[in-house]
Design an enzyme around this catalytic site. Sequence first.
Site: not given
Length: 296
Positions: A153, A161, A201
Amino acid sequence: MRWFGSGDDEKKKKQVGETWADSLRADSWGQSLTNPRTLIPTFAFTITTVTALRLYKTFLRRIPTVNHVKPHYFRRKGIFGKVTTVGDADNFRLYHTPGGRIAGWGWLPWKMVPTKREGLSNQTVGLPCHLGLLSIVSDSPSLVANNFQLHIRLAGVDAPELAHWGREEQPYAKEAQEWLINLIHNRRVRAYIYRRDQYDRIVAQVYVRRWLFRKDVGLEMLKAGLATIYEAKSGAEFGTSEAKYRAAEEKAKAQKVGMWAKPTLLQKLGGASTKAPESPREYKARHAAADKLKKT
């Protein structure tokens, strides 16, 4: 009567036999082990082996999944690899290629980055667009866990989004994703890793080289008006670039580029809002509040 020279040959044979036997009796194991002829090759072999292992572990050992990223890597180590897929506009999948082309990646037959999904499964590092190799996949944490890939990320930025779990897509979400794909997909990037987030992540600051210049992916996204500063109450990571990131966002707002652009007359006639755009953080907070109300 002996033949001429025969006595000398027998004497030599006797001396050879006595020398070998005498050496076994005369030299103790301690003397043999401390003999320079033994010590020097032993030390040289040991030092060479330890150095080779150290170099391999530091520079050439591949990190196949997020579970192989050790805590001491954070804020100290960069991961170099190839982006295999891009998920949302602020995360991607990375295939770690330590040493790059110098170590044979891309030209040695046994060091080729897989191109098929089954070859990449369990072998890429997932990073929400913070660094590393990109892989076009869903941003779903469950898929990340199931595929055991390095999911990366991007640190310090939050992109609009896409439509997920029945939620609507934000304006400029598709444009931001396509922009990121064009910048890093199938390219080699270096991700400077900061931490592991709650979705397994790797949060990282990612750099990609275009010609002779190295570009900060998160910073370039802010300049293009396709992301905002990451404004969560906790977990924001900027490294030493927070001031630079905030200045880039303010400049994009002032220049009205990307998501900060004002709607055209035709867009206004079509019903486009003239209000300030909803940030990704506001979007998430709104849906979280709505989900909470549904449960009560």
